[in-house]
Motif scaffolding. Sequence first.
Motif, PDB file in Angstrom:
ATOM      1  N   GLU A   1      -5.215  -1.790   6.114  1.00  7.45           N
ATOM      2  CA  GLU A   1      -4.742  -0.925   7.151  1.00  7.45           C
ATOM      3  C   GLU A   1      -5.345   0.341   7.161  1.00  7.45           C
ATOM      4  O   GLU A   1      -5.671   0.972   8.567  1.00  7.45           O
ATOM      5  N   CYS A   2      -5.429   1.129   5.928  1.00  2.00           N
ATOM      6  CA  CYS A   2      -5.681   2.562   5.924  1.00  2.00           C
ATOM      7  C   CYS A   2      -7.212   2.736   6.090  1.00  2.00           C
ATOM      8  O   CYS A   2      -7.755   3.642   6.697  1.00  2.00           O
TER       9      CYS A   2
ATOM     10  N   CYS B   1      -7.304   0.227   1.763  1.00  2.64           N
ATOM     11  CA  CYS B   1      -6.441  -0.893   2.168  1.00  2.64           C
ATOM     12  C   CYS B   1      -6.936  -1.531   3.497  1.00  2.64           C
ATOM     13  O   CYS B   1      -7.534  -0.626   4.170  1.00  2.64           O
TER      14      CYS B   1
ATOM     15  N   CYS C   1       0.295   3.703   3.481  1.00  3.52           N
ATOM     16  CA  CYS C   1       0.821   3.329   5.017  1.00  3.52           C
ATOM     17  C   CYS C   1       1.905   2.348   4.789  1.00  3.52           C
ATOM     18  O   CYS C   1       2.657   2.313   5.845  1.00  3.52           O
TER      19      CYS C   1
ATOM     20  N   CYS D   1       0.912  -1.213  -0.022  1.00  2.64           N
ATOM     21  CA  CYS D   1       0.001  -0.069   0.144  1.00  2.64           C
ATOM     22  C   CYS D   1       0.660   1.098   0.058  1.00  2.64           C
ATOM     23  O   CYS D   1       1.691   1.195   0.958  1.00  2.64           O
TER      24      CYS D   1
HETATM   25 ZN   LIG Z   1      -2.741   1.442   3.430  1.00  4.59          ZN
END
Ligand SMILES: [Zn+2]
Length: 278
Positions: free
Chosen positions: A251-252, A249, A232, A229
């Motif tokens: 995480e994001c 994503c 991040c 990604c």
């Molecule tokens: Zn991300």
Amino acid sequence: MREKKGRSKRATKHRDEQQLDGGVPGQPPHSAATHSRAHDHGANDERESLVNGRECGPANQIATKVEEVASIHAFMSDLDCKILDPAIVGEECVRSPAALYKQHVRHWLDRDPVLAKAQVRDSGHGLHVLLMLDEPIICAGDDARHWDKIARGLRNVLPGDPSLNGIVAMTRPVGARNTKVDPPRKVRVLRKGEPITRAEILDLNQRLANAPARLWMRLFFGGERASPCPLCGATTHTLGVVGNWQVECYECGRVDAAAMVYLFYSPTFLDKREDSRG
Ligand SMILES: [Zn+2]
């Protein structure tokens, strides 16, 4: 949140502007650093208007108001090296417009059928990306205001200076000396480009306005999915387009497509803009 990896850092100490003089690798010879304009200006800090008679001269003498615009010859984006984040583009690219072009901007442009036709000038402290029209757009009535809005959108198709004017933004003539940098540098063409039609400008504007997530993913990362990604930096996650306006994503989470443009700006530059809003 906004973790950045120190990628693309290079220990090159000398400027590399000269590297392009023999031609840009992977591009036809006509795209090399040659001065394409018939005239060659020597004046210091001369600007070139992209409207009406395309006058060249000191900024305060040739500046035009939107309501005075009768014809438009080009649209521009101004990529100032200083406002970009060295942790993202690399140390060399915040010092050298030619390196910024060679390592990043030419790839972004090549991924879009309209942007691929842009002319690129090394302004001395950045890159002027110019969409030169095949024939001028003639303005009457409210036309200039309408096109000014389009110009203010198009300047953000790349991570350019968000404070740039719309249709009355000025470039620097090829050959003119930019004395705002030390040592002064001559403005030169890095990419010759080709004429763009009004329909192509409108097409790019539509894609930017209606599906920025798709456009920016393709320009910056080469497709609608990117791994790791880019936002991040998580190597285990992929950033992908969600609808027209967002990317996602694991995480994001889901974030606005504009995050892909902000990614390139230095944190200092973004903080300053935040301060000036209050
Ligand atoms: Zn991300």
